[in-house]
Enzyme design. Structure first.
Site, PDB file in Angstrom:
ATOM      1  N   GLU A   1      -0.076 -12.217  10.701  1.00 26.18           N
ATOM      2  CA  GLU A   1      -1.324 -11.448  10.742  1.00 26.18           C
ATOM      3  C   GLU A   1      -2.499 -12.321  11.165  1.00 26.18           C
ATOM      4  O   GLU A   1      -3.355 -11.901  11.931  1.00 26.18           O
ATOM      5  CB  GLU A   1      -1.604 -10.840   9.352  1.00 26.18           C
ATOM      6  CG  GLU A   1      -2.956 -10.139   9.271  1.00 26.18           C
ATOM      7  CD  GLU A   1      -3.258  -9.558   7.882  1.00 26.18           C
ATOM      8  OE1 GLU A   1      -2.395  -9.651   6.991  1.00 26.18           O
ATOM      9  OE2 GLU A   1      -4.361  -9.016   7.718  1.00 26.18           O
TER      10      GLU A   1
ATOM     11  N   ASN B   1       0.908  -1.156   0.000  1.00 30.34           N
ATOM     12  CA  ASN B   1       0.000   0.000   0.000  1.00 30.34           C
ATOM     13  C   ASN B   1       0.942   1.199   0.000  1.00 30.34           C
ATOM     14  O   ASN B   1       1.250   1.780   1.030  1.00 30.34           O
ATOM     15  CB  ASN B   1      -0.889   0.008   1.246  1.00 30.34           C
ATOM     16  CG  ASN B   1      -1.889  -1.134   1.221  1.00 30.34           C
ATOM     17  OD1 ASN B   1      -2.338  -1.570   0.158  1.00 30.34           O
ATOM     18  ND2 ASN B   1      -2.233  -1.638   2.386  1.00 30.34           N
TER      19      ASN B   1
ATOM     20  N   GLU C   1      -8.068  -3.588  -2.993  1.00 30.58           N
ATOM     21  CA  GLU C   1      -8.351  -2.951  -1.706  1.00 30.58           C
ATOM     22  C   GLU C   1      -8.175  -1.428  -1.765  1.00 30.58           C
ATOM     23  O   GLU C   1      -7.539  -0.826  -0.911  1.00 30.58           O
ATOM     24  CB  GLU C   1      -7.458  -3.544  -0.612  1.00 30.58           C
ATOM     25  CG  GLU C   1      -7.709  -5.026  -0.407  1.00 30.58           C
ATOM     26  CD  GLU C   1      -6.943  -5.643   0.769  1.00 30.58           C
ATOM     27  OE1 GLU C   1      -5.853  -5.149   1.082  1.00 30.58           O
ATOM     28  OE2 GLU C   1      -7.453  -6.609   1.352  1.00 30.58           O
TER      29      GLU C   1
ATOM     30  N   ASP D   1      -6.587 -15.229   1.700  1.00 30.87           N
ATOM     31  CA  ASP D   1      -5.674 -14.266   2.312  1.00 30.87           C
ATOM     32  C   ASP D   1      -4.861 -14.819   3.479  1.00 30.87           C
ATOM     33  O   ASP D   1      -5.167 -14.514   4.629  1.00 30.87           O
ATOM     34  CB  ASP D   1      -6.484 -13.049   2.785  1.00 30.87           C
ATOM     35  CG  ASP D   1      -5.602 -11.829   2.973  1.00 30.87           C
ATOM     36  OD1 ASP D   1      -4.383 -11.967   2.870  1.00 30.87           O
ATOM     37  OD2 ASP D   1      -6.153 -10.748   3.213  1.00 30.87           O
TER      38      ASP D   1
HETATM   39  O1  GCW Z   1      -4.067  -9.629   4.349  1.00 29.52           O
HETATM   40  C1  GCW Z   1      -4.367  -8.374   3.840  1.00 29.52           C
HETATM   41  C2  GCW Z   1      -3.980  -7.416   4.908  1.00 29.52           C
HETATM   42  C3  GCW Z   1      -3.675  -6.039   4.395  1.00 29.52           C
HETATM   43  C4  GCW Z   1      -2.684  -6.147   3.258  1.00 29.52           C
HETATM   44  C5  GCW Z   1      -3.310  -6.989   2.160  1.00 29.52           C
HETATM   45  C6  GCW Z   1      -2.379  -7.194   0.981  1.00 29.52           C
HETATM   46  C7  GCW Z   1      -0.914  -4.701   2.614  1.00 29.52           C
HETATM   47  O2  GCW Z   1      -5.004  -7.384   5.864  1.00 29.52           O
HETATM   48  O3  GCW Z   1      -3.149  -5.290   5.476  1.00 29.52           O
HETATM   49  O4  GCW Z   1      -2.270  -4.894   2.773  1.00 29.52           O
HETATM   50  O5  GCW Z   1      -3.610  -8.255   2.663  1.00 29.52           O
HETATM   51  O6  GCW Z   1      -1.729  -8.228   0.950  1.00 29.52           O
HETATM   52  O7  GCW Z   1      -2.300  -6.355   0.112  1.00 29.52           O
END
Ligand code: GCW
Length: 677
Positions: free
Chosen positions: A369, A187, A268, A341
């Site tokens: 995470e 990001n 996103e 994810d």
């Molecule tokens: O798993 C998600 C995360 C985001 C992350 C996104 C991604 C960097 O919650 O924080 O953003 O994936 O991989 O782009």
């Protein structure tokens, strides 16, 4: 006399204080005694990388004479090397100096793990060319999904003040073969490409270079517009193309070996080519053209999904397969291991093997995470291996993800593998002492994906703690089972994404976010109702199973042949469905959560028994973390079982520990961890 005694006492205390075990040395605990003298080390030249190799030997190698030799004939080993015993000495040979440095670390590892160093005949060639860490570090010093403190990169102080940790970081990476790093969050702030920041990046690149590490940057697709006021950032706009060309030339003037760009686009909320009606290929190719003259590459992420009615597990596939063959040859598609994810367990991403004319690479998440942050002990090598060893059947049986991505089955010009780093400025780098093992495991597997989780754990324990077998054996057992344990107490049987929203730390299976995106809500993923639980991805549901190559589409499409550890990933399963062990689904679910909790309690007992083998500081820190993990495991179990019970309407079996919490109270828990923790 009194004074003398005091001096003796003080003198004796010095080693104690200087040897405080804070974990900062990672796995690099070579003997502190001096290594071999310069005259016992034969090597020509004085290149900065070679000098590091020699220094490591002079500081730490306790064995016989060594020769370091570059040999053009070893080109086919890439940055690999050979280590051979020959008439009383050891010869390390490689095409390039970096290969020699890797060989030196190999040798020191053998010494440190008490492995045999006689009759050596070792040949090593890395599985992947680009072995890269992705840092999700922001320019303000925070780290997205970072759980080990703030960023290592001190942007404010760079380029003038250089933290000593930059070099230590580079050395740690080199010791396990990591040769690339993306410094900033996907990001991405457009500011990353500003002139003043590029000066800072150059300072880091200069420090990393002798350790064989190339720097890459994550870039924001809107950079031309945001930074320099262009009318837009449309990849087909000539001015935009020119902007990227100029930017590339500006970067390479400062950093001649710059690696390239990593891009998260149209995902996103990030900008991307689709904002202008263009495709991912248009966007990636524009950047690839700008980098091409300097041999730079573009790692274009396939982590895309939009708030639509389509099953999120299908979206990356549907967007990228039609673009196969349309990318420049210096573009590689970076794909998360699973289609959702980074969950505790996912089916593999069906995009692997589906692109036949475009190089693909895996992206793993080393930072936890979705696995208890830096509070839970979860050794990730088994997760990485499970994915790499998955057989996609894309080109017939044996088309594992490892072989699809390493150039064996598809002759990719670029081969690469990425891991989202778990490193921060905490003294021990990763928050949990055992999380260091995940950094280590990623590096070792990027170098050699045939290594077993067992061997990696064995090496790491011996290097990080002790060679004493009474310590190594139980700790290895604990580590090797820890990922399955986490799956059991969080999301067994293929459940996924039932985390509390935002921070993703605890359970929130009841989360329905009526006003938010459905595909960010737990109820979207588990679909529990009076009949059963699980996401129907068969023909009667989203039909995501059809994206897998035969026979997997059939295997996963049939509830009887789907592996039970993924059954709720692919099927909506009735509560009374009979599992292979004779239990009903409901009973099995209860049993899994329970076993997860019990295992964590076993880890606690076993760890307590090992106190005499470990320094106090690390012993206590790990003990405290295990206490948190145990509490969290009970929390997960109670929250999920009590909640799912409102649908199954069945009792929790007698032989299973009864919940200690109350569902309504659990629902009130709101952790104040923010998005960045
Ligand atoms: O798993 C998600 C995360 C985001 C992350 C996104 C991604 C960097 O919650 O924080 O953003 O994936 O991989 O782009």
């Amino acid at each position: 006399m009194k004074n003398f005694r005091l001096y003796v006492l003080l003198f004796l205390m010095i080693p104690l204080t200087t040897f405080a075990e804070d974990g900062s040395q990672l796995w690099l605990r070579f003997p502190a005694k001096h290594g071999i003298s310069a005259d016992k080390m034969i090597s020509k030249g004085n290149n900065p990388t070679l000098n590091i190799a020699k220094k490591e030997l002079m500081n730490h190698w306790q064995g016989q004479e060594i020769e370091l030799r570059t040999e053009k004939s070893l080109k086919n080993l890439k940055d690999g090397y050979t280590i051979k015993s020959s008439s009383g000495k050891i010869i390390i040979a490689a095409e390039k100096e970096i290969g020699l440095l890797y060989g030196v670390y190999h040798l020191l590892r053998l010494q440190q793990t008490h492995s045999s160093i006689t009759n050596l005949n070792i040949t090593e060639k890395p599985s992947y060319d680009v072995r890269i860490l992705n840092h999700w570090d922001n320019l303000d010093g925070t780290i997205e999904r970072g759980y080990a403190g703030h960023s290592l990169w001190k942007w404010e102080d760079l380029p003038n003040t250089i933290s000593p940790r930059y070099k230590e970081y580079a050395r740690a990476n080199a010791s396990i073969g990591i040769n690339s790093v993306v410094l900033n969050n996907v990001n991405a702030s457009p500011n990353m490409l500003r002139k003043d920041y590029l000066e800072k990046v150059k300072a880091l690149a200069d420090i990393f270079r002798p350790y064989g590490i190339k720097v890459y940057l994550a870039v924001n697709f809107s950079s031309p517009k945001v930074l320099d006021g262009l009318e837009n950032s449309d990849p087909l706009n000539k001015n935009v193309q020119k902007w990227w060309k100029n930017k590339a030339s500006e970067i390479y003037k400062r950093i001649p070996d710059f690696g390239g760009f990593l891009v998260k686009a149209n995902s996103e909320g990030q900008p991307g080519p689709q904002d202008y009606g263009r495709t991912h290929a248009d966007g990636a190719n524009m950047m690839a053209d700008a980098l091409k003259p300097y041999n730079g590459i573009v790692m274009w992420r396939a982590f895309v999904y939009s708030p639509s009615n389509e099953d999120r597990a299908k979206q990356a596939y549907l967007e990228f397969v039609p673009l196969d063959g349309k990318f420049r040859d210096n573009v590689i598609i970076q794909i998360k291991n699973g289609p959702i994810d980074f969950q505790p367990r996912e089916a593999f991403n069906p995009l692997f093997g589906a692109l036949k004319k475009t190089p693909e690479m895996v992206e793993f998440q080393i930072t936890q995470e979705y696995l208890g942050f830096s509070n839970h002990l979860v050794f990730l090598a088994p997760l990485f291996k499970e994915n790499l060893d998955s057989d996609t059947h894309a080109l017939g049986q044996g088309s594992t993800i490892a072989k699809i991505t390493d150039g064996t089955l598809i002759k990719n010009k670029i081969t690469a593998i990425a891991g989202v780093a778990n490193i921060g400025e905490d003294t021990n780098w990763t928050g949990h002492h055992f999380a260091q093992a995940n950094w280590y495991a990623f590096g070792r597997l990027a170098w050699n994906h045939d290594l077993s989780s067992e061997q990696i754990a064995d090496e790491w324990i011996k290097m990080t703690f002790t060679n004493q077998q009474d310590f190594v054996t139980p700790v290895k057992k604990l580590m090797l089972s820890s990922r399955e344990t986490a799956v059991d107490y969080m999301m067994p049987l293929g459940l996924h994404h039932i985390f509390a929203s935002g921070h993703h730390y605890g359970p929130e299976p009841w989360g329905d976010y009526k006003n938010g995106r459905p595909d960010w809500s737990p109820v979207y993923y588990h679909k529990a109702d009076a009949n059963g639980v699980g996401f129907d991805r068969t023909k009667t549901g989203s039909n995501a199973v059809s994206l897998y190559f035969p026979p997997l589409n059939e295997t996963y499409g049939n509830i009887q042949t789907t592996p039970e550890n993924l059954i709720l990933w692919f099927h909506h399963v009735p509560w009374n469905f009979k599992m292979k062990d004779g239990k009903t689904l409901w009973e099995e679910l209860c049993f899994k959560y329970d076993i997860g909790v019990k295992n964590v309690r076993d880890y606690q007992k076993n760890w307590d028994k090992l106190q005499t083998y470990v320094d106090d500081e690390r012993f206590k820190s790990i003990k405290l973390k295990l206490e948190i993990q145990e509490k969290d495991a009970v929390w997960w179990k109670d929250a999920c079982l009590l909640y799912f019970q409102t649908f199954s309407k069945q009792a929790i079996p007698n032989n299973i520990e009864k919940p200690v919490h109350n569902l309504e109270n659990l629902k009130k828990i709101k952790l104040n961890m923010g998005h960045h923790n």
